[in-house]
Design an enzyme around this catalytic site. Structure first.
Site: not given
Length: 380
Positions: A179, A201, A238, A325
């Site tokens: 945060q 994000h 990957t 969440c």
């Protein structure tokens, strides 16, 4: 004319910065696998390398000590591993977490439940360092996990002071900076942390990418994901080249604008809180301690968070009841429980979190919606 919606839930996720969007689109045109040695592979590798350097520079770290992950949760789980050690130091055998940590930290990562201890926090939402010091002396070397700033209240934690206690006791400190990263100045040196975790994000990058950053000489007993040798043999698979490129671009943009944005957001948050405080029984949680410049968590006795969030939404304002969440569920905040906030106040907690394109007009419209919500409450 339809009124535009106002998004005040930036701690849950942020809009994509245009720099990140451009980097993602460009990266999607790169064909190669970053592990391949041909020209196409080297182009992909260059994008990952540039993003790694951007993350490292933002925290004053070495680029080789940045490990990309699928997001903040995986970064935290990667960091919370029994057997971690720094250099020739002792391996950590237990985990200590503050009671206000993100659920991905409270779950303990790879530590078994019987080796996890919670550290108390004060009524103001700041970790109790006396409790930490006492518990550090109760057993073998510990890994201590402490967030830099709480995702619900915004309260900034004394990470550097905690790290000094932890290091004197022979342990390691993990700082969850998810945060705080991009919102306040941070560096590994000043935090005195051994590991820091960040996420894309929360700063205008894409979802699905994060990183663990170490202070050097931190040795994992085993990779979280075994397989190929990606990410210095610490995280096989990957790399998400487009996501990582977008993350790196978002980091660079956030660092360039951080000082200006922080001042603007603090002014907007204060304007919002002045308006909210006109309601006589309202409390701003952690309002008396240093907080993130964009975050305000409020409570009113008798207010139902779910009802208020829906009312704000119908008025065109997106707010939350705390952490994002909980699968869309409105539940009592474990953060406020740890702070000892009474049920009748905690059950009505609403979080406003602001971002770089919020204006005074947006704040005023949010206050207008609040007057409707609080007016209905006053009539009950």
């Amino acid at each position: 004319m339809k009124q535009p919606r106002i998004y005040l839930d930036w701690n849950a996720t942020t809009p994509l910065r245009h720099e990140a969007r451009s980097a993602i689109v460009a990266a999607l045109e790169v064909t190669g696998n970053p592990s391949s040695i041909h020209t196409e592979g080297r182009k992909a590798r260059r994008l990952v390398t540039e993003a790694r350097a951007a993350v490292a520079a933002a925290l004053g770290a070495d680029a080789r000590d940045v490990i990309f992950t699928s997001g903040g949760t995986e970064a935290n789980v990667t960091a919370l591993a029994p057997g971690l050690r720094r250099g020739a130091g002792a391996a950590v055998e237990r985990l200590m977490v503050s009671a206000i940590e993100h659920v991905s930290v409270l779950a303990g990562g790879l530590f078994p439940a019987d080796r996890i201890t919670r550290i108390r926090v004060r009524r103001d939402g700041v970790v109790d360092l006396d409790d930490l010091a006492e518990r550090l002396n109760e057993g073998p070397p510990a890994l201590v996990s402490l967030m830099v700033a709480n995702n619900e209240t915004g309260a900034i934690q004394p990470v550097a002071a905690a790290a000094e206690l932890v290091h004197r006791a022979g342990g390691l400190l993990h700082a969850d900076a998810i945060q705080a990263f991009g919102r306040i100045p941070l560096s590994l040196k000043e935090l005195k942390a051994d590991l820091v975790t960040v996420s894309g994000h929360k700063i205008g990058g894409p979802k699905g990418v994060g990183a663990v950053v170490t202070a050097g000489e931190v040795i994992w007993p085993r990779p979280l994901i075994a397989g190929g040798g990606q990410e210095q043999n610490r995280r096989a698979g990957t790399e998400n080249v487009a996501g990582i490129a977008g993350f790196g671009a978002a980091v660079a943009a956030a660092m360039a604008a951080q000082e200006v944005e922080a001042k603007q957001l603090a002014c907007l948050r204060d304007r919002l809180e002045r308006g909210l405080r006109q309601y006589p029984r309202l409390e701003v949680f952690s309002g008396e301690v240093e907080r993130l410049p964009n975050t305000s968590l409020i409570g009113v006795p008798g207010l139902r968070a779910e009802t208020a969030v829906i009312a704000f939404d119908l008025a065109g304002v997106a707010v939350s009841s705390g952490s994002a969440c909980s699968s869309g569920k409105v539940t009592r905040s474990h953060v406020l429980s740890a702070m000892g906030v009474p049920d009748n106040l905690a059950e009505g907690a609403i979080r406003f979190s602001l971002g770089w394109d919020i204006t005074e007009a947006d704040v005023d419209l949010a206050l207008e919606a609040w007057r409707t919500v609080s007016g209905a409450l006053a009539k009950e």
